[in-house]
Design a protein around this motif. Structure first.
Motif, PDB file in Angstrom:
ATOM      1  N   PRO A 296       0.812  -1.238   0.000  1.00  0.00           N
ATOM      2  CA  PRO A 296       0.000   0.000   0.000  1.00  0.00           C
ATOM      3  C   PRO A 296       0.834   1.273   0.000  1.00  0.00           C
ATOM      4  O   PRO A 296       0.466   2.253  -0.642  1.00  0.00           O
ATOM      5  CB  PRO A 296      -0.836  -0.153   1.278  1.00  0.00           C
ATOM      6  CG  PRO A 296      -0.947  -1.631   1.475  1.00  0.00           C
ATOM      7  CD  PRO A 296       0.356  -2.194   1.031  1.00  0.00           C
ATOM      8  N   ASP A 297       2.004   1.288   0.721  1.00  0.00           N
ATOM      9  CA  ASP A 297       2.862   2.485   0.735  1.00  0.00           C
ATOM     10  C   ASP A 297       3.459   2.759  -0.629  1.00  0.00           C
ATOM     11  O   ASP A 297       3.501   3.914  -1.094  1.00  0.00           O
ATOM     12  CB  ASP A 297       3.980   2.313   1.767  1.00  0.00           C
ATOM     13  CG  ASP A 297       3.430   2.221   3.183  1.00  0.00           C
ATOM     14  OD1 ASP A 297       2.304   2.732   3.398  1.00  0.00           O
ATOM     15  OD2 ASP A 297       4.106   1.621   4.038  1.00  0.00           O
ATOM     16  N   SER A 298       3.948   1.651  -1.302  1.00  0.00           N
ATOM     17  CA  SER A 298       4.536   1.853  -2.629  1.00  0.00           C
ATOM     18  C   SER A 298       3.472   2.278  -3.630  1.00  0.00           C
ATOM     19  O   SER A 298       3.732   3.125  -4.502  1.00  0.00           O
ATOM     20  CB  SER A 298       5.215   0.572  -3.098  1.00  0.00           C
ATOM     21  OG  SER A 298       4.251  -0.478  -3.210  1.00  0.00           O
ATOM     22  N   ILE A 299       2.263   1.755  -3.487  1.00  0.00           N
ATOM     23  CA  ILE A 299       1.188   2.169  -4.390  1.00  0.00           C
ATOM     24  C   ILE A 299       0.870   3.651  -4.186  1.00  0.00           C
ATOM     25  O   ILE A 299       0.655   4.406  -5.138  1.00  0.00           O
ATOM     26  CB  ILE A 299      -0.054   1.289  -4.160  1.00  0.00           C
ATOM     27  CG1 ILE A 299       0.230  -0.155  -4.612  1.00  0.00           C
ATOM     28  CG2 ILE A 299      -1.267   1.847  -4.912  1.00  0.00           C
ATOM     29  CD1 ILE A 299      -0.896  -1.122  -4.295  1.00  0.00           C
ATOM     30  N   SER A 300       0.864   4.131  -2.903  1.00  0.00           N
ATOM     31  CA  SER A 300       0.607   5.550  -2.609  1.00  0.00           C
ATOM     32  C   SER A 300       1.704   6.440  -3.193  1.00  0.00           C
ATOM     33  O   SER A 300       1.436   7.492  -3.790  1.00  0.00           O
ATOM     34  CB  SER A 300       0.504   5.746  -1.096  1.00  0.00           C
ATOM     35  OG  SER A 300       0.311   7.103  -0.791  1.00  0.00           O
ATOM     36  N   ALA A 301       2.992   5.972  -3.039  1.00  0.00           N
ATOM     37  CA  ALA A 301       4.114   6.764  -3.598  1.00  0.00           C
ATOM     38  C   ALA A 301       4.032   6.806  -5.114  1.00  0.00           C
ATOM     39  O   ALA A 301       4.230   7.865  -5.739  1.00  0.00           O
ATOM     40  CB  ALA A 301       5.441   6.158  -3.146  1.00  0.00           C
ATOM     41  N   HIS A 302       3.735   5.684  -5.716  1.00  0.00           N
ATOM     42  CA  HIS A 302       3.599   5.641  -7.182  1.00  0.00           C
ATOM     43  C   HIS A 302       2.452   6.521  -7.656  1.00  0.00           C
ATOM     44  O   HIS A 302       2.551   7.176  -8.708  1.00  0.00           O
ATOM     45  CB  HIS A 302       3.376   4.203  -7.660  1.00  0.00           C
ATOM     46  CG  HIS A 302       4.612   3.358  -7.562  1.00  0.00           C
ATOM     47  ND1 HIS A 302       4.571   1.978  -7.470  1.00  0.00           N
ATOM     48  CD2 HIS A 302       5.926   3.680  -7.507  1.00  0.00           C
ATOM     49  CE1 HIS A 302       5.790   1.506  -7.389  1.00  0.00           C
ATOM     50  NE2 HIS A 302       6.644   2.533  -7.399  1.00  0.00           N
ATOM     51  N   ARG A 303       1.383   6.558  -6.841  1.00  0.00           N
ATOM     52  CA  ARG A 303       0.252   7.401  -7.223  1.00  0.00           C
ATOM     53  C   ARG A 303       0.655   8.888  -7.192  1.00  0.00           C
ATOM     54  O   ARG A 303       0.305   9.655  -8.102  1.00  0.00           O
ATOM     55  CB  ARG A 303      -0.923   7.143  -6.282  1.00  0.00           C
ATOM     56  CG  ARG A 303      -2.184   7.879  -6.727  1.00  0.00           C
ATOM     57  CD  ARG A 303      -3.355   7.565  -5.806  1.00  0.00           C
ATOM     58  NE  ARG A 303      -3.784   6.165  -5.939  1.00  0.00           N
ATOM     59  CZ  ARG A 303      -3.632   5.241  -5.014  1.00  0.00           C
ATOM     60  NH1 ARG A 303      -3.041   5.575  -3.851  1.00  0.00           N
ATOM     61  NH2 ARG A 303      -4.030   4.012  -5.205  1.00  0.00           N
ATOM     62  N   LYS A 304       1.445   9.299  -6.165  1.00  0.00           N
ATOM     63  CA  LYS A 304       1.920  10.695  -6.090  1.00  0.00           C
ATOM     64  C   LYS A 304       2.857  11.010  -7.237  1.00  0.00           C
ATOM     65  O   LYS A 304       2.780  12.084  -7.848  1.00  0.00           O
ATOM     66  CB  LYS A 304       2.619  10.942  -4.753  1.00  0.00           C
ATOM     67  CG  LYS A 304       1.670  10.902  -3.569  1.00  0.00           C
ATOM     68  CD  LYS A 304       2.431  11.144  -2.272  1.00  0.00           C
ATOM     69  CE  LYS A 304       1.478  11.115  -1.066  1.00  0.00           C
ATOM     70  NZ  LYS A 304       2.189  11.332   0.220  1.00  0.00           N
ATOM     71  N   GLU A 307       0.858  11.465 -10.285  1.00  0.00           N
ATOM     72  CA  GLU A 307       0.171  12.753 -10.310  1.00  0.00           C
ATOM     73  C   GLU A 307       1.143  13.877 -10.668  1.00  0.00           C
ATOM     74  O   GLU A 307       0.800  14.761 -11.463  1.00  0.00           O
ATOM     75  CB  GLU A 307      -0.460  13.026  -8.933  1.00  0.00           C
ATOM     76  CG  GLU A 307      -1.625  12.093  -8.623  1.00  0.00           C
ATOM     77  CD  GLU A 307      -2.170  12.322  -7.234  1.00  0.00           C
ATOM     78  OE1 GLU A 307      -1.547  13.126  -6.488  1.00  0.00           O
ATOM     79  OE2 GLU A 307      -3.192  11.694  -6.873  1.00  0.00           O
TER      80      GLU A 307
END
Length: 366
Positions: A296-304, A307
């Motif tokens: 979940p953390d890597s997915i959040s970083a990838h999402r940022k 963006e």
């Protein structure tokens, strides 16, 4: 029966074919043969009125039956004589065998059986040495013996005479015992009945056996007819079965391509469904791999990061659009402005170079 009547009957009734086949059971003809050859069938109908099932004419059959009846009567007479002698001989032998089995008997019966056994033995030896009474053979030469030599071994005349007087009574008793044994074998439930009732039933035994024999012969004839009918029905069944097989072969040859096309279509649908299933399985495996790979953390970083990159891409696209607008406006000014623009670019490059040289010179001087 006239020809016209026979033809009408052939055309109107199929049972006539069965009657013709029954009239000539030895003829290898089928119902199809009669249907395809009506004239031949008509000929068989006419012949059936003058011939029997074996192929004999009426006159010849009557003469043959007359001769057969005379021969049968003579044969039965000879047979009865032979059976009378044979039964008597075998009964005497059985009485002798019973004597050897019992081993104990009254003296008078012992003398009777010994005399009877010697007489039978001498008679058999005489017949072997001189078979001229029954055959045309020459008397054999055995150790120089003659029938007269063997006859000298006969018991005394008084013993033979005494044996002949007592033998009918003993023979009648022996035959009576055999008849009662046969009666018990034929009807076991009669064994417990009284002696007088057994004797009465024994007198009717020959009639019962004749009825059983007649019934067995009738059943044998019925079995023969059923066997012929079964053979004919088997031939018809095999013929119909061959026709069905030929029809099936025709259907297979005519509809094989159509059936093959349908099978190919169904097989194609099956393969397509299987391919879709494999693709769905691959997608599921990819999703499972992604879930196992990214937290979940890597997915959040990838999402940022995504963006930010999308915003920068949007800014770059806006700058590109602005530059394209300026370029299009510059292209509208023509070739003269292009020369001025190139001169401007050259001057700016020189200014940049000189500024860099001045900065380096100042840095070295300090």
């Amino acid at each position: 029966m006239t020809e016209k009547t026979a033809v009408n009957m052939l055309g109107e009734s199929d049972s006539l074919h069965q009657q013709v086949l029954a009239s000539f059971p030895l003829c290898d003809v089928t119902e199809d043969d009669l249907t395809q050859n009506p004239q031949f069938c008509k000929l068989l109908v006419i012949l059936a009125k003058h011939m029997d099932r074996t192929g004999l004419t009426a006159s010849l059959k009557a003469e043959l039956e007359k001769v057969s009846a005379s021969a049968e009567q003579n044969l039965q007479s000879q047979r009865r004589q032979w059976l009378h002698t044979e039964v008597l001989h075998r009964s005497l032998q059985e009485m002798i065998q019973d004597r050897h089995v019992r081993k104990t008997e009254p003296p008078d019966q012992s003398m009777l059986h010994e005399t009877m056994e010697k007489c039978l033995l001498v008679a058999e030896c005489v017949r072997q040495l001189d078979p001229s009474d029954t055959t045309n053979q020459e008397p054999p030469f055995v150790l120089g013996l003659t029938p007269q030599n063997v006859k000298e071994l006969m018991p005394a005349d008084k013993d033979v005479q005494r044996m002949r007087q007592a033998l009918p009574k003993h023979l009648e008793k022996h035959l009576r015992e055999k008849c009662l044994t046969l009666l018990s074998y034929y009807q076991p439930e009669w064994e417990s009945e009284s002696e007088g009732l057994k004797t009465v039933k024994m007198s009717h035994l020959s009639g019962l056996l004749d009825k059983e024999k007649t019934r067995a012969e009738s059943l044998r004839g019925t079995c023969q007819e059923n066997r012929l009918l079964l053979q004919r029905q088997t031939q018809l069944y095999i013929s119909e079965l061959i026709k069905c097989i030929q029809l099936l072969q025709t259907l297979i040859l005519d509809h094989r391509l159509k059936i093959q096309t349908d099978l190919d279509g169904k097989k194609l649908d099956y393969l397509e469904g299987k391919c879709q299933l494999v693709l769905q399985k691959l997608k599921a495996e990819m999703v499972e791999v992604q879930l196992d790979t990214y937290t979940p953390d890597s997915i959040s970083a990838h999402r940022k990061i995504r963006e930010k990159l999308e915003s920068e891409l949007k800014a770059c696209r806006a700058d590109k659009q602005t530059a394209e607008l300026k370029l299009s406006s510059f292209e509208m000014l023509g070739e003269e402005f292009k020369a001025l623009a190139e001169e401007y670019c050259r001057l700016r490059s020189e200014i940049k170079t000189k500024n860099w040289a001045l900065k380096e010179f100042t840095h070295v001087k300090n």
